[in-house]
Design an enzyme around this catalytic site. Sequence first.
Site, PDB file in Angstrom:
ATOM      1  N   GLY A   1       7.573   4.075  -4.500  1.00 18.12           N
ATOM      2  CA  GLY A   1       7.128   5.127  -3.573  1.00 18.12           C
ATOM      3  C   GLY A   1       6.373   6.257  -4.243  1.00 18.12           C
ATOM      4  O   GLY A   1       6.358   7.376  -3.736  1.00 18.12           O
ATOM      5  N   SER A   2       5.696   5.963  -5.376  1.00 13.49           N
ATOM      6  CA  SER A   2       4.932   7.055  -5.991  1.00 13.49           C
ATOM      7  C   SER A   2       3.732   7.435  -5.119  1.00 13.49           C
ATOM      8  O   SER A   2       3.310   8.597  -5.114  1.00 13.49           O
ATOM      9  CB  SER A   2       4.498   6.689  -7.405  1.00 13.49           C
ATOM     10  OG  SER A   2       3.530   5.675  -7.392  1.00 13.49           O
ATOM     11  N   ASN A   3       3.210   6.494  -4.359  1.00 18.71           N
ATOM     12  CA  ASN A   3       2.121   6.854  -3.426  1.00 18.71           C
ATOM     13  C   ASN A   3       2.640   7.718  -2.284  1.00 18.71           C
ATOM     14  O   ASN A   3       1.965   8.648  -1.856  1.00 18.71           O
ATOM     15  CB  ASN A   3       1.423   5.602  -2.895  1.00 18.71           C
ATOM     16  CG  ASN A   3       0.401   5.070  -3.883  1.00 18.71           C
ATOM     17  OD1 ASN A   3      -0.676   5.637  -4.040  1.00 18.71           O
ATOM     18  ND2 ASN A   3       0.765   4.000  -4.590  1.00 18.71           N
TER      19      ASN A   3
ATOM     20  N   LEU B   1       1.585  -9.490   6.528  1.00 16.58           N
ATOM     21  CA  LEU B   1       1.800  -9.167   7.939  1.00 16.58           C
ATOM     22  C   LEU B   1       1.112 -10.175   8.861  1.00 16.58           C
ATOM     23  O   LEU B   1       0.053 -10.710   8.521  1.00 16.58           O
ATOM     24  CB  LEU B   1       1.261  -7.759   8.209  1.00 16.58           C
ATOM     25  CG  LEU B   1       2.001  -6.675   7.408  1.00 16.58           C
ATOM     26  CD1 LEU B   1       1.192  -5.395   7.330  1.00 16.58           C
ATOM     27  CD2 LEU B   1       3.385  -6.416   7.998  1.00 16.58           C
TER      28      LEU B   1
ATOM     29  N   ASN C   1      -4.081   0.192   3.687  1.00 11.50           N
ATOM     30  CA  ASN C   1      -3.301  -0.305   2.545  1.00 11.50           C
ATOM     31  C   ASN C   1      -3.969   0.122   1.248  1.00 11.50           C
ATOM     32  O   ASN C   1      -5.186   0.179   1.158  1.00 11.50           O
ATOM     33  CB  ASN C   1      -3.239  -1.841   2.588  1.00 11.50           C
ATOM     34  CG  ASN C   1      -2.465  -2.419   1.414  1.00 11.50           C
ATOM     35  OD1 ASN C   1      -1.388  -1.937   1.077  1.00 11.50           O
ATOM     36  ND2 ASN C   1      -3.010  -3.447   0.769  1.00 11.50           N
TER      37      ASN C   1
ATOM     38  N   HIS D   1      -4.447  -0.969  -2.674  1.00  7.67           N
ATOM     39  CA  HIS D   1      -4.325  -2.203  -3.464  1.00  7.67           C
ATOM     40  C   HIS D   1      -4.759  -1.932  -4.911  1.00  7.67           C
ATOM     41  O   HIS D   1      -5.786  -1.286  -5.140  1.00  7.67           O
ATOM     42  CB  HIS D   1      -5.181  -3.318  -2.851  1.00  7.67           C
ATOM     43  CG  HIS D   1      -5.048  -4.598  -3.586  1.00  7.67           C
ATOM     44  ND1 HIS D   1      -3.972  -5.454  -3.409  1.00  7.67           N
ATOM     45  CD2 HIS D   1      -5.820  -5.160  -4.541  1.00  7.67           C
ATOM     46  CE1 HIS D   1      -4.099  -6.487  -4.216  1.00  7.67           C
ATOM     47  NE2 HIS D   1      -5.217  -6.337  -4.921  1.00  7.67           N
TER      48      HIS D   1
ATOM     49  N   LEU E   1      -5.953 -11.356   4.127  1.00  6.26           N
ATOM     50  CA  LEU E   1      -5.143 -10.688   3.103  1.00  6.26           C
ATOM     51  C   LEU E   1      -6.020  -9.914   2.100  1.00  6.26           C
ATOM     52  O   LEU E   1      -6.904 -10.496   1.469  1.00  6.26           O
ATOM     53  CB  LEU E   1      -4.302 -11.735   2.356  1.00  6.26           C
ATOM     54  CG  LEU E   1      -3.402 -11.192   1.241  1.00  6.26           C
ATOM     55  CD1 LEU E   1      -2.302 -10.314   1.807  1.00  6.26           C
ATOM     56  CD2 LEU E   1      -2.823 -12.325   0.413  1.00  6.26           C
TER      57      LEU E   1
HETATM   58  C1  GAR Z   1       0.780   0.366  -5.990  1.00  2.00           C
HETATM   59  O1  GAR Z   1       0.136   0.223  -7.233  1.00  2.00           O
HETATM   60  C2  GAR Z   1       0.059  -0.402  -4.919  1.00  2.00           C
HETATM   61  O2  GAR Z   1      -1.320  -0.476  -5.112  1.00  2.00           O
HETATM   62  C3  GAR Z   1       0.673  -1.770  -5.062  1.00  2.00           C
HETATM   63  O3  GAR Z   1       2.027  -1.528  -5.303  1.00  2.00           O
HETATM   64  C4  GAR Z   1       2.150  -0.292  -6.012  1.00  2.00           C
HETATM   65  C5  GAR Z   1       3.203   0.542  -5.321  1.00  2.00           C
HETATM   66  O4  GAR Z   1       3.527   1.677  -6.067  1.00  2.00           O
HETATM   67  N1  GAR Z   1       0.488  -2.548  -3.888  1.00  2.00           N
HETATM   68  C6  GAR Z   1       0.286  -3.851  -3.891  1.00  2.00           C
HETATM   69  O5  GAR Z   1       0.286  -4.533  -4.894  1.00  2.00           O
HETATM   70  C7  GAR Z   1       0.075  -4.451  -2.507  1.00  2.00           C
HETATM   71  N2  GAR Z   1      -0.362  -5.800  -2.624  1.00  2.00           N
HETATM   72  P1  GAR Z   1       4.432   2.825  -5.485  1.00  2.00           P
HETATM   73  O6  GAR Z   1       5.636   2.165  -4.823  1.00  2.00           O
HETATM   74  O7  GAR Z   1       4.833   3.634  -6.671  1.00  2.00           O
HETATM   75  O8  GAR Z   1       3.621   3.607  -4.493  1.00  2.00           O
END
Ligand code: GAR
Length: 222
Positions: free
Chosen positions: A19-21, A100, A114, A116, A151
């Site tokens: 969940g850093s985003n 999804l 999203n 990526h 996707l």
């Molecule tokens: C992020 O780097 C995001 O781009 C990736 O998961 C990480 C989540 O980080 N998403 C994917 O790979 C989706 N296919 P976070 O939980 O620290 O936000």
Amino acid sequence: MTSHDRPLPRLVLLLSGAGSNLQAIIDAIEAGQLPARVVAVISNRADAPGLQRAARHGIPSQVISHRDHPDRASFDAALASAIDHYQPDWVLLAGFMRILTPQFVDHFRDRLLNIHPSLLPAYPGLDTHRRVLAAGEREHGATLHLVTEALDAGPTVLQGRFAVEADDDAATLAQKVHRLEHQIYPAALALLVSGQLRIDQGRLFYLDQPVPAEGLQWDQVL
Ligand code: GAR
């Protein structure tokens, strides 16, 4: 009605992990850079550390485990109805590690984004940092895109890139990608909230001009 009376745009965030985003989005809101409200965080994993971040900021959260559903369609239907309950303006995937169904995607058409960890359309799917290194790529980055049935292939909203250095490994690339993601996700949301960026039937417009296929580039919208 002044901007003070206008209700803040409602964000529902879906995650499966750290969940850093989510944190970056919360930080941007708290810093006054993003006039919006995270109204709920939903995780498919009860042990996702992102849930604790939500709790620390008083954001309601919910766990909907895919394991409690016999198939993808019923999981997605439960997820969609939980999200609808919060009446979001945007639904944000931030490390949500589930594919999804087209029904789900259609239900949230033009509201589903999203992030990526690659320069899409290159390297959709998982394990992007290792694959980028194995291919000897000179650049890597992060892409915020509109989610469609395909996707990791919906129209690119905003992309940030950096040079891969000789001493980079998967861990340093992951760190650099995260740092970029934490900038581009809140920044793109701020553009959406302000109306500078618009999504209309799967098409993107920035300052009323169609966004090129490669998306907005972070160094151009800074
Ligand atoms: C992020 O780097 C995001 O781009 C990736 O998961 C990480 C989540 O980080 N998403 C994917 O790979 C989706 N296919 P976070 O939980 O620290 O936000």
